[in-house]
Enzyme design. Structure first.
Site, mmCIF file in Angstrom:
data_model
loop_
_atom_site.group_PDB
_atom_site.id
_atom_site.type_symbol
_atom_site.label_atom_id
_atom_site.label_comp_id
_atom_site.label_asym_id
_atom_site.label_seq_id
_atom_site.Cartn_x
_atom_site.Cartn_y
_atom_site.Cartn_z
ATOM 1 N N ASN A 43 0.831 -1.214 0.000
ATOM 2 C CA ASN A 43 0.000 0.000 0.000
ATOM 3 C C ASN A 43 0.862 1.258 0.000
ATOM 4 O O ASN A 43 0.593 2.214 -0.730
ATOM 5 C CB ASN A 43 -0.907 0.033 1.237
ATOM 6 C CG ASN A 43 -1.917 -1.089 1.265
ATOM 7 O OD1 ASN A 43 -2.165 -1.759 0.274
ATOM 8 N ND2 ASN A 43 -2.510 -1.310 2.432
ATOM 9 N N GLY A 252 -3.674 5.216 6.620
ATOM 10 C CA GLY A 252 -2.358 5.498 7.179
ATOM 11 C C GLY A 252 -1.249 5.225 6.188
ATOM 12 O O GLY A 252 -0.248 5.946 6.139
ATOM 13 N N ASP A 253 -1.423 4.185 5.363
ATOM 14 C CA ASP A 253 -0.422 3.859 4.347
ATOM 15 C C ASP A 253 -0.366 4.937 3.268
ATOM 16 O O ASP A 253 0.709 5.290 2.779
ATOM 17 C CB ASP A 253 -0.740 2.501 3.715
ATOM 18 C CG ASP A 253 -0.696 1.367 4.728
ATOM 19 O OD1 ASP A 253 0.099 1.459 5.685
ATOM 20 O OD2 ASP A 253 -1.459 0.399 4.569
#
EC number: 2.7.1.15
Length: 308
Positions: A43, A252-253
């Site tokens: 990701n 978050g990625d």
């Protein structure tokens, strides 16, 4: 153009869409089941590539059709897969995600070939570390490989970003010694520091504790409240953009990939890079799927222009 190396995991994500999470002992029906590429490493590599960076991924997949699928997906998003290797006799990593109607998720991972990544795999890519701007890693692959990668990166004078996820009780001091920026979310930070995050005060205390571990630059992502950044020059909460979340998987990625690709070598634009990363995440959470949801650099640029 920035050059970024990501060391990390790749998974096939199977998502069970539900109205709400089951209680212990409860059986519920899924509304829908979907599959897509995932894994924190993959990701983040795709986010960096979509942000416009030349991105290389170091990873292991299994000897199965899912390994071929992962490699194809990475290439389709512009990630260089030269250092993605197949582990004979192993299966590709798999993540099982439960996603509720509020866009919240919980995740169970079968690591598979991700745990077969070795120090030798990193050393085989040693020349790559001399020619990039930033190296990113997480905790979904063996720590020994990450330490070796960060050693090579710092020897070459490159920025290192550690995403300590999933959280572990004690991060090796040797790894922290080679880490420029650490990027936990609020849950991961609390596990590392032992201090629950409830407000800005406890955010600051967490950042201080992380600095005491030896890391000079801290980013604590705090869900829909934003991202708290702390360094020698700045300490502030970068507010999140207010949107209706559909799926927070991979948010978050997305943040980390965009942060890495927008940082200057001297980190002098730390806050500005965090704002761009936050805007990218705000777009991602409005879409389904970890990788399909990641926006392009143009989409983020247009969104920020509309905000002005």
């Amino acid at each position: 153009m920035k050059k970024i190396v990501v060391i990390g995991s790749s998974n096939v994500d199977t998502t069970l869409h539900v109205k709400d999470f089951p209680k212990p002992g409860e059986t519920i029906n899924a509304i829908e089941i979907t599959s897509a590429g995932g894994g924190k490493g993959a990701n983040q590599a795709i986010a960096a590539a979509k942000s416009g960076a030349e991105t290389y991924f170091i990873n292991r997949v299994g000897e199965d059709s899912e390994g071929g699928y992962i490699t194809h997906q990475l290439k389709s998003y512009g990630v260089d897969t030269t250092y993605v290797q197949t582990t004979m006799g192993s299966k590709t990593g798999h993540a099982y995600i439960t996603l509720n109607e509020a866009g919240q998720n919980d995740i169970i991972i079968d690591h598979g070939a991700n745990y077969e990544l070795t120090v030798e795999d990193i050393q085989a890519a040693s020349d790559l570390f001399k020619d990039v701007d930033c190296v990113i890693a997480q905790f979904e692959t063996p720590l020994e490989a990450t330490i070796e990668a960060f050693k090579l990166a710092k020897k070459a004078g490159k920025i290192t970003i550690l995403n300590p996820a999933p959280a572990i009780d004690k991060i090796p001091e040797e790894l922290l010694q080679y880490t420029d920026i650490i990027t936990p979310n609020e849950t991961e930070s609390a596990k590392i520091t032992g201090i629950q995050i409830k407000d800005n005060s406890t955010l600051a205390t967490n950042a201080e504790k992380l600095h005491l571990l030896g890391v000079k630059n801290v980013v604590i992502t705090y869900g829909d409240k934003g991202a708290y950044i702390s360094s020698a020059d700045i300490e502030t909460l970068v507010p999140a953009y207010k949107v209706k979340a559909t799926d927070t998987t991979g948010a978050g990625d997305t943040f980390i990939g965009y942060l890495a690709s927008n940082l200057k070598a001297d980190l002098s634009n730390f806050e500005e890079a965090a704002k761009i990363a936050s805007r990218a995440s705000s777009i991602a959470v409005q879409r389904l799927g970890a990788q399909p949801s990641i926006p392009t650099a143009k989409e983020v640029e247009n969104a920020m222009e509309d905000d002005e």
